[in-house]
Enzyme design. Structure first.
Site, PDB file in Angstrom:
ATOM      1  N   GLU A 186      -9.599 -10.646  -6.516  1.00  0.00           N
ATOM      2  CA  GLU A 186      -8.618  -9.566  -6.417  1.00  0.00           C
ATOM      3  C   GLU A 186      -7.557  -9.627  -7.525  1.00  0.00           C
ATOM      4  OE1 GLU A 186      -9.185  -8.981  -1.608  1.00  0.00           O
ATOM      5  OE2 GLU A 186      -7.331  -9.883  -2.348  1.00  0.00           O
TER       6      GLU A 186
ATOM      7  N   ARG B  56       3.545  -6.658   9.527  1.00  0.00           N
ATOM      8  CA  ARG B  56       2.866  -5.591  10.278  1.00  0.00           C
ATOM      9  C   ARG B  56       3.427  -5.460  11.696  1.00  0.00           C
ATOM     10  NH1 ARG B  56      -3.118  -7.335   8.098  1.00  0.00           N
ATOM     11  NH2 ARG B  56      -3.175  -6.056   6.208  1.00  0.00           N
TER      12      ARG B  56
ATOM     13  N   ASN C 181      -1.254  -0.144   7.496  1.00  0.00           N
ATOM     14  CA  ASN C 181      -0.566  -1.367   7.923  1.00  0.00           C
ATOM     15  C   ASN C 181       0.193  -2.016   6.762  1.00  0.00           C
ATOM     16  OD1 ASN C 181      -2.713  -2.310   6.513  1.00  0.00           O
ATOM     17  ND2 ASN C 181      -3.692  -3.378   8.213  1.00  0.00           N
TER      18      ASN C 181
ATOM     19  N   THR D  25      -4.289  -7.697  11.320  1.00  0.00           N
ATOM     20  CA  THR D  25      -4.702  -6.408  10.749  1.00  0.00           C
ATOM     21  C   THR D  25      -4.234  -5.250  11.637  1.00  0.00           C
ATOM     22  OG1 THR D  25      -6.696  -7.544   9.987  1.00  0.00           O
ATOM     23  CG2 THR D  25      -6.751  -5.127   9.969  1.00  0.00           C
TER      24      THR D  25
ATOM     25  N   TYR E  48     -11.583  -2.963  -2.387  1.00  0.00           N
ATOM     26  CA  TYR E  48     -12.268  -2.903  -1.086  1.00  0.00           C
ATOM     27  C   TYR E  48     -13.755  -2.872  -1.363  1.00  0.00           C
ATOM     28  CZ  TYR E  48      -7.898  -2.177   1.473  1.00  0.00           C
ATOM     29  OH  TYR E  48      -6.662  -2.342   2.041  1.00  0.00           O
TER      30      TYR E  48
ATOM     31  N   LYS F 289       0.838  -1.192   0.000  1.00  0.00           N
ATOM     32  CA  LYS F 289       0.000   0.000   0.000  1.00  0.00           C
ATOM     33  C   LYS F 289       0.884   1.257   0.000  1.00  0.00           C
ATOM     34  CE  LYS F 289      -3.221  -2.364   3.129  1.00  0.00           C
ATOM     35  NZ  LYS F 289      -4.225  -2.186   4.193  1.00  0.00           N
TER      36      LYS F 289
ATOM     37  N   HIS G  21      -1.557  -5.557   1.861  1.00  0.00           N
ATOM     38  CA  HIS G  21      -2.792  -6.328   1.764  1.00  0.00           C
ATOM     39  C   HIS G  21      -2.436  -7.707   1.224  1.00  0.00           C
ATOM     40  CE1 HIS G  21      -6.819  -7.656   0.608  1.00  0.00           C
ATOM     41  NE2 HIS G  21      -6.213  -8.150  -0.459  1.00  0.00           N
TER      42      HIS G  21
ATOM     43  N   ARG H   2      -0.511 -14.832   4.688  1.00  0.00           N
ATOM     44  CA  ARG H   2      -1.268 -14.166   5.762  1.00  0.00           C
ATOM     45  C   ARG H   2      -0.521 -14.289   7.093  1.00  0.00           C
ATOM     46  NH1 ARG H   2      -5.797 -10.841   5.004  1.00  0.00           N
ATOM     47  NH2 ARG H   2      -6.687 -11.678   6.911  1.00  0.00           N
TER      48      ARG H   2
HETATM   49  P1  IDP Z   1      -6.772  -7.471   6.456  1.00  0.00           P
HETATM   50  O1  IDP Z   1      -6.072  -6.416   5.610  1.00  0.00           O
HETATM   51  O2  IDP Z   1      -5.907  -7.916   7.595  1.00  0.00           O
HETATM   52  O3  IDP Z   1      -7.316  -8.608   5.634  1.00  0.00           O
HETATM   53  P2  IDP Z   1      -9.506  -6.512   6.671  1.00  0.00           P
HETATM   54  O4  IDP Z   1     -10.411  -6.832   7.822  1.00  0.00           O
HETATM   55  O5  IDP Z   1      -9.776  -7.170   5.372  1.00  0.00           O
HETATM   56  O6  IDP Z   1      -8.021  -6.754   7.165  1.00  0.00           O
HETATM   57  O7  IDP Z   1      -9.554  -4.926   6.458  1.00  0.00           O
HETATM   58  C1  IDP Z   1      -8.957  -4.336   5.331  1.00  0.00           C
HETATM   59  C2  IDP Z   1      -8.125  -3.144   5.750  1.00  0.00           C
HETATM   60  O8  IDP Z   1      -8.984  -2.181   6.328  1.00  0.00           O
HETATM   61  C3  IDP Z   1      -7.094  -3.400   6.856  1.00  0.00           C
HETATM   62  O9  IDP Z   1      -5.874  -3.914   6.364  1.00  0.00           O
HETATM   63  C4  IDP Z   1      -6.900  -2.023   7.430  1.00  0.00           C
HETATM   64  O10 IDP Z   1      -5.989  -1.264   6.640  1.00  0.00           O
HETATM   65  C5  IDP Z   1      -8.287  -1.401   7.281  1.00  0.00           C
HETATM   66  N1  IDP Z   1      -9.112  -1.378   8.484  1.00  0.00           N
HETATM   67  C6  IDP Z   1      -9.641  -2.432   9.142  1.00  0.00           C
HETATM   68  N2  IDP Z   1     -10.386  -2.011  10.194  1.00  0.00           N
HETATM   69  C7  IDP Z   1     -10.331  -0.672  10.171  1.00  0.00           C
HETATM   70  C8  IDP Z   1     -10.898   0.357  11.024  1.00  0.00           C
HETATM   71  O11 IDP Z   1     -11.608   0.114  11.994  1.00  0.00           O
HETATM   72  N3  IDP Z   1     -10.577   1.654  10.685  1.00  0.00           N
HETATM   73  C9  IDP Z   1      -9.816   1.977   9.612  1.00  0.00           C
HETATM   74  N4  IDP Z   1      -9.271   1.051   8.816  1.00  0.00           N
HETATM   75  C10 IDP Z   1      -9.526  -0.257   9.096  1.00  0.00           C
HETATM   76 MG    MG Z   2      -8.853  -8.562   4.189  1.00  0.00          MG
END
Ligand code: IDP
Ligand code: MG
Length: 178
Positions: A152, A118, A138, A107, A61, A21, A141, A101
């Site tokens: 994706e 991360r 973070n 996350t 997304y 990212k 992805h 993963r």
């Molecule tokens: P992942 O990237 O670990 O698979 P997901 O639940 O798919 O996590 O969420 C996608 C992305 O959304 C996360 O990597 C993070 O950057 C962002 N994200 C998740 N929860 C929040 C939140 O509560 N606030 C802002 N961004 C969030």
């Molecule tokens: Mg995800």
């Protein structure tokens, strides 16, 4: 003898979509992150540097993000993903979705273990991100499931952009015959 759970026994090569990212490019840690996937012996089959269009980020997304976290979080994620260049990649390997993963980590950086990407490179919290109306930065992805990976990969790559090749380093890790 224990009955094998066929669903969990994945014996075929898998592909996963990885995005570095904009914060990873800003921080100048793309090479360090990339090298981890090389070291694990996975094979890169697609890679591009681009600035994502809003539409592409919106297809990445998808609606399920809004269902899980709300529309505002999804909007912030799209804003984050389009805020600078990203590196999109497809990596191939055995059980590669799970392996990647694991390497990426939780996350939320405070929960991501040391040794994960991360855990080693990020420290923003969910609370901080939401209080400041930004996405959680973070760095990376990675697709979570085979279905997610298929969707994706299709968002970021045309089929002809994925390269068929046999680097020597995969001889011992993939055991590809012919
Ligand atoms: P992942 O990237 O670990 O698979 P997901 O639940 O798919 O996590 O969420 C996608 C992305 O959304 C996360 O990597 C993070 O950057 C962002 N994200 C998740 N929860 C929040 C939140 O509560 N606030 C802002 N961004 C969030
Ligand atoms: Mg995800």
């Amino acid at each position: 003898m224990k009955k094998q759970n066929k669903k969990q026994t994945r014996v075929k090569l898998e592909r996963t979509l990885i995005l570095l990212k904009p914060d990873a490019l800003d921080r100048g840690v793309t090479g360090e992150i990339l090298s981890r996937f090389e070291k694990v012996g996975a094979k890169m089959v697609g890679m591009k540097l681009l600035v994502s269009k809003k539409d592409t980020a919106g297809r990445h997304y998808r609606g399920d993000i809004a269902e899980r976290y709300g529309k505002k979080v999804r909007d912030n994620l799209i804003k984050m993903l389009t805020s600078g260049p990203v590196i999109a990649m497809v990596w191939e390997g055995i059980d590669i979705l799970t392996v990647v993963r694991k390497m990426v980590g939780s996350t939320y950086p405070s929960l991501a273990l040391p040794g994960t990407i991360r855990g080693d490179y990020a420290h923003i919290s969910k609370e901080y991100a939401n209080a400041n109306n930004v996405g959680i930065f973070n760095l990376i992805h990675a697709s979570a499931t085979p279905d997610e990976a298929r969707i994706e990969i299709d968002v970021w790559f045309k089929p002809e952009e994925l390269i068929k090749h046999k680097p020597l380093y995969t001889h011992y890790t993939l055991r590809e015959e012919d």
